[in-house]
Motif scaffolding. Structure first.
Motif, short mmCIF file in Angstrom:
data_model
loop_
_atom_site.label_atom_id
_atom_site.label_comp_id
_atom_site.label_asym_id
_atom_site.label_seq_id
_atom_site.Cartn_x
_atom_site.Cartn_y
_atom_site.Cartn_z
N LEU A 246 -25.67 -79.58 12.29
CA LEU A 246 -26.74 -78.67 11.91
C LEU A 246 -26.20 -77.25 11.74
O LEU A 246 -25.47 -76.76 12.59
CB LEU A 246 -27.84 -78.66 12.98
CG LEU A 246 -28.60 -79.97 13.20
CD1 LEU A 246 -29.54 -79.84 14.38
CD2 LEU A 246 -29.38 -80.35 11.95
N ARG A 247 -26.57 -76.62 10.66
CA ARG A 247 -26.18 -75.22 10.46
C ARG A 247 -26.86 -74.32 11.49
O ARG A 247 -26.27 -73.39 12.02
CB ARG A 247 -26.53 -74.74 9.05
CG ARG A 247 -25.83 -75.50 7.95
CD ARG A 247 -26.07 -74.84 6.61
NE ARG A 247 -27.49 -74.75 6.28
CZ ARG A 247 -27.99 -74.02 5.29
NH1 ARG A 247 -27.18 -73.29 4.55
NH2 ARG A 247 -29.27 -74.01 5.04
N ILE A 248 -28.12 -74.61 11.76
CA ILE A 248 -28.89 -73.86 12.75
C ILE A 248 -29.26 -74.82 13.87
O ILE A 248 -30.02 -75.77 13.66
CB ILE A 248 -30.14 -73.23 12.12
CG1 ILE A 248 -29.72 -72.24 11.02
CG2 ILE A 248 -31.00 -72.53 13.17
CD1 ILE A 248 -30.84 -71.86 10.09
N ARG A 249 -28.72 -74.60 15.04
CA ARG A 249 -28.92 -75.53 16.16
C ARG A 249 -30.02 -75.08 17.11
O ARG A 249 -30.59 -75.89 17.84
CB ARG A 249 -27.61 -75.71 16.92
CG ARG A 249 -26.50 -76.32 16.06
CD ARG A 249 -25.25 -76.59 16.85
NE ARG A 249 -24.59 -75.36 17.29
CZ ARG A 249 -23.78 -74.63 16.52
NH1 ARG A 249 -23.54 -75.01 15.27
NH2 ARG A 249 -23.21 -73.54 16.98
N THR A 250 -30.31 -73.78 17.11
CA THR A 250 -31.33 -73.23 18.00
C THR A 250 -32.06 -72.11 17.28
O THR A 250 -31.45 -71.36 16.51
CB THR A 250 -30.71 -72.67 19.29
OG1 THR A 250 -29.89 -73.65 19.90
CG2 THR A 250 -31.78 -72.23 20.28
N ILE A 251 -33.37 -71.99 17.53
CA ILE A 251 -34.07 -70.81 17.05
C ILE A 251 -34.64 -70.07 18.26
O ILE A 251 -35.03 -70.68 19.26
CB ILE A 251 -35.22 -71.15 16.07
CG1 ILE A 251 -36.29 -72.01 16.72
CG2 ILE A 251 -34.66 -71.80 14.82
CD1 ILE A 251 -37.54 -72.17 15.88
#
Length: 239
Positions: free
Chosen positions: A29-34
């Motif tokens: 995943l490019r973004i693992r956490t928001i």
């Protein structure tokens, strides 16, 4: 309003009636956490953010919980927080009950907000395909209101003109807000809108795994509530 942040481990993973969905390796995943308001939320799926967001520190994206603008860093999010005047979703507030408020947001009039909303939801919905063509849709955003503003909880969208009378195209509750009854409230509200429009109303098919689970739960509870006060010898005819 100060409160203790909830870490990524508090974000439940996707599940289906038959068991858990195949999980995507977080490393892919490019973004693992928001970072969303007070919450750190682990993402479940990839979303088509601009290429410049392919490599961000720690794979963490910062999102304003009021205007849904997304940012690469804590510093950028802090500067945005000082300037952002939004305290609720754009559009019209069409429902209020105590601390619960629902806003109707037009995809044509509030294009950027709705596009950001679609990107946010894609990180938690496996079958979502609409991201930028938001103009034909209305978005119904449910919030919880406190002294600071109307904080985003979830939403559903629907086509403005659906030839099949679909009353829901996409529905999502933030993972940290799930299993608290918000999904049932959104589904109930979608049917109330259909009733007001004098349409039968039905969610768009096929349902996603989580969508099917949510609707099964909703209708199970609806039938139980009816049976509690129903007369004896119920007949389906005329119901």
């Amino acid at each position: 309003m100060a409160s203790t942040p909830i870490g990524p481990s508090a974000s439940p993973g996707p599940s289906t009636p038959g068991g858990p969905l195949a999980k995507i390796d977080p490393a892919l995943l490019r973004i693992r956490t928001i970072r969303f308001g007070q919450y750190d939320i682990k993402t479940w799926y990839d979303a088509p953010f601009p290429e410049e967001y392919a490599s961000i520190p720690d794979g963490r994206l910062w999102i304003c919980e009021f205007c849904l603008k997304y940012m690469k860093s804590r510093f950028g999010a802090g500067r945005h927080r000082m300037k952002c005047k939004a305290r609720h979703p754009p559009g019209d507030e069409i429902y209020r009950d105590g601390a619960i408020s629902i806003f109707e947001v037009d995809g044509r009039r509030n294009k950027i907000y709705c596009q950001n909303l679609c990107l946010l939801s894609k990180m938690f919905l496996d079958h979502k395909s609409l991201f930028y063509d938001v103009e034909p849709f209305l978005f119904y955003v449910i919030t919880e209101v406190d002294d600071f503003g109307a904080r985003f909880v979830g939403y559903f969208s629907k086509e403005k003109r659906s030839p099949k009378d679909y009353n829901v195209s996409c529905i999502m509750t933030l993972p940290v807000r799930q299993r608290q009854g918000w999904g049932n409230l959104l589904i109930d509200f979608s049917y109330l809108l259909s009733k007001k429009e004098q349409r039968l109303g039905s969610p768009e098919k096929p349902l996603s795994s989580l969508g099917a689970l949510g609707y099964k739960n909703y209708w199970t509870l609806a039938v139980y509530r009816y049976l509690e006060s129903a007369p004896e010898k119920i007949r389906l005819e005329g119901k």
